[in-house]
Scaffold this motif. Structure first.
Motif, mmCIF file in Angstrom:
data_model
loop_
_atom_site.group_PDB
_atom_site.id
_atom_site.type_symbol
_atom_site.label_atom_id
_atom_site.label_comp_id
_atom_site.label_asym_id
_atom_site.label_seq_id
_atom_site.Cartn_x
_atom_site.Cartn_y
_atom_site.Cartn_z
ATOM 1 N N LYS A 1 38.908 42.926 43.520
ATOM 2 C CA LYS A 1 39.984 43.234 44.471
ATOM 3 C C LYS A 1 39.565 44.405 45.334
ATOM 4 O O LYS A 1 39.088 45.426 44.823
ATOM 5 C CB LYS A 1 41.279 43.586 43.729
ATOM 6 C CG LYS A 1 42.434 43.942 44.659
ATOM 7 C CD LYS A 1 43.694 44.280 43.882
ATOM 8 C CE LYS A 1 43.570 45.633 43.196
ATOM 9 N NZ LYS A 1 44.832 46.038 42.533
ATOM 10 N N GLY A 2 39.713 44.260 46.653
ATOM 11 C CA GLY A 2 39.336 45.355 47.536
ATOM 12 C C GLY A 2 39.689 45.067 48.977
ATOM 13 O O GLY A 2 40.483 44.177 49.284
ATOM 14 N N TYR B 1 32.679 44.800 52.116
ATOM 15 C CA TYR B 1 33.749 44.552 51.151
ATOM 16 C C TYR B 1 33.650 45.593 50.044
ATOM 17 O O TYR B 1 32.729 45.579 49.236
ATOM 18 C CB TYR B 1 33.625 43.137 50.573
ATOM 19 C CG TYR B 1 34.673 42.778 49.542
ATOM 20 C CD1 TYR B 1 36.032 43.001 49.776
ATOM 21 C CD2 TYR B 1 34.309 42.205 48.324
ATOM 22 C CE1 TYR B 1 36.987 42.654 48.845
ATOM 23 C CE2 TYR B 1 35.255 41.850 47.384
ATOM 24 C CZ TYR B 1 36.597 42.078 47.639
ATOM 25 O OH TYR B 1 37.544 41.743 46.708
ATOM 26 N N CYS C 1 35.261 47.075 46.729
ATOM 27 C CA CYS C 1 36.164 46.487 45.747
ATOM 28 C C CYS C 1 35.931 47.034 44.343
ATOM 29 O O CYS C 1 35.008 47.818 44.093
ATOM 30 C CB CYS C 1 35.978 44.971 45.729
ATOM 31 S SG CYS C 1 34.273 44.480 45.342
ATOM 32 N N ASN D 1 39.334 43.495 39.182
ATOM 33 C CA ASN D 1 40.793 43.407 39.269
ATOM 34 C C ASN D 1 41.403 43.188 37.885
ATOM 35 O O ASN D 1 41.701 42.067 37.482
ATOM 36 C CB ASN D 1 41.189 42.268 40.210
ATOM 37 C CG ASN D 1 42.693 42.211 40.425
ATOM 38 O OD1 ASN D 1 43.374 43.232 40.298
ATOM 39 N ND2 ASN D 1 43.207 41.045 40.742
#
Length: 418
Positions: free
Chosen positions: A310-311, A324, A326, A329
């Motif tokens: 997640k990012g 990206y 991240c 998650n």
């Protein structure tokens, strides 16, 4: 929609028009009174639209005005129910607040309530004249008046200013099999009549800093060590460089030969993964599923759950590349265990470590509360069953003996056998 939305509808109507009007709305919408606004319940879109249509009919105003009024009240109600400090701490200006809404939606939907709903997306562009162009994307058509109410109320309550919003453009956009409503608003700040200096709705114009000199250059090797989950790629989605975590997980990944889509599958937002989609949804949190477990797990097994990243996406070098940034998650210790991960798999600067530990503490308290609630329910049920048995005993006493004798026995008095 989430039940909290229905509850805020109920609050809006009962405060402004009274309880009787709300009951008429509920009856027309064919809900059983008391079931129309259960906070933890998920209502499908048809149920919500049924409620809104009934509100419009009973109150006697157009549906667009219902949505707009609701947008304004939503901010008021949200701030009343414990979110006041969070909303005020989101950004120093209106532009920053609107650009942060995607992350707030994701946090509420996926972390707080774990509903995994399809929230809208927002993006602001600052114009030379100081106005804002707000791009609103939603898979639900016709809800854009809510945005007008929300933005005006946020400007008024949080930033002490008034704004005017106009729809510049409204269109349906097709991204592969996905259809999204795209509405562009023009947001204009109203000049203060009292000549009092107002804070600008955007601070970007005042924050242009020249960083062209004196920058410490970091090698891709060091960057990959400091940010082990990052992935940098070009507009054609070919990898440019990536972190140590990705290198270890996918040892065959090759710069300018391997595509991001060979490694990751986009989970959120629900759009095709392309350069154009990223531009549209650049303020959204991006969640990817790793394709194959690779070397990420310590004890590879078929039972290990999929690992998610997640990012956010950052455009660099004037859009020539996308970075990206991240983290893994996960939000609980249980999720770590299910994926054969450890806290040490996250860098010490990664806030995910704190989130996991805080959530563990919160979930322990939730579990305790749940146990207490279940115990209370059992005690109530036993009390009800006891009351039923008592009534049966009373009825039996009344059948077997005179009422005066039964009353004396119930009160604990002794009776003469004669």
């Amino acid at each position: 929609m989430f039940g909290w939305i229905h509850e805020s509808f109920r609050q809006l109507v009962t405060r402004k028009y009274g309880k009787d009007i709300w009951e008429k709305i509920v009856h027309m919408a064919k809900f059983e009174l008391g079931t129309e606004s259960e906070i933890a319940h998920y209502y499908n879109d048809d149920e919500t639209l049924r409620l809104v249509n009934s509100m419009a009919n009973v109150i006697g105003i157009p549906i667009e005005e219902i949505w707009e009024a609701y947008g304004g009240f939503l901010i008021q109600f949200t701030m009343e129910t414990g979110w006041d400090e969070l909303l005020r701490a989101m950004a120093p200006d209106l532009e920053g607040f609107l650009d942060s809404l995607d992350s707030l939606h994701y946090f509420i939907d996926h972390v707080v309530y774990k509903t995994k709903l399809r929230g809208p997306s927002f993006r602001c562009d600052v114009q030379a004249d100081g106005t804002l162009l707000l791009h609103y994307y939603s898979k639900r058509s016709g809800l854009y008046p809510i945005v007008k109410g929300v933005v005006r109320e946020v400007a008024r309550r949080i930033y002490d200013t008034e704004v005017v919003m106009k729809v510049q453009e409204r269109k349906q956009e097709h991204l592969d099999a996905f259809v999204t409503e795209h509405v562009v608003f023009v947001i204009t700040q109203i000049e203060n009549a009292n000549s009092v200096q107002q804070k600008s709705i955007s601070s970007k114009a005042d924050s242009q800093i020249d960083l062209s000199t004196g920058i410490y250059e970091i090698s891709s090797t060091d960057f990959g060590l400091a940010f082990p989950y990052h992935i940098c790629f070009d507009p054609d989605l070919f990898l440019e460089h990536f972190g140590n975590f990705i290198k270890k997980t996918y040892p065959n990944a090759t710069r300018q030969e391997t595509r991001v889509t060979d490694l990751l599958e986009l989970v959120h937002p629900e759009v095709p993964f392309s350069y154009e989609s990223i531009k549209y949804y650049k303020n959204s949190l991006f969640v990817f599923r790793l394709k194959g477990l690779g070397d990420i797990v310590h004890n590879p097994s078929d039972e290990a759950k999929t690992v998610l990243l997640k990012g956010s996406m950052v455009f660099i070098d004037e859009g020539k590349y996308i970075l990206y940034m991240c983290s893994v998650n996960v939000t609980t210790v249980r999720e770590l265990i299910e994926r054969n991960l450890h806290l040490s798999d996250m860098q010490r600067h990664d806030g995910t470590r704190d989130v996991i530990m805080l959530n563990q503490s919160r979930m322990s308290q939730v579990e305790l509360n749940r146990t207490l609630e279940e115990t209370t329910k059992k005690l109530k049920k036993m009390a009800q069953e006891l009351e039923i048995e008592k009534q049966k005993t009373d009825e039996l006493l009344c059948e077997l003996m005179p009422a005066s004798v039964a009353d004396s026995l119930r009160s604990g008095k002794t009776m003469d056998a004669s």
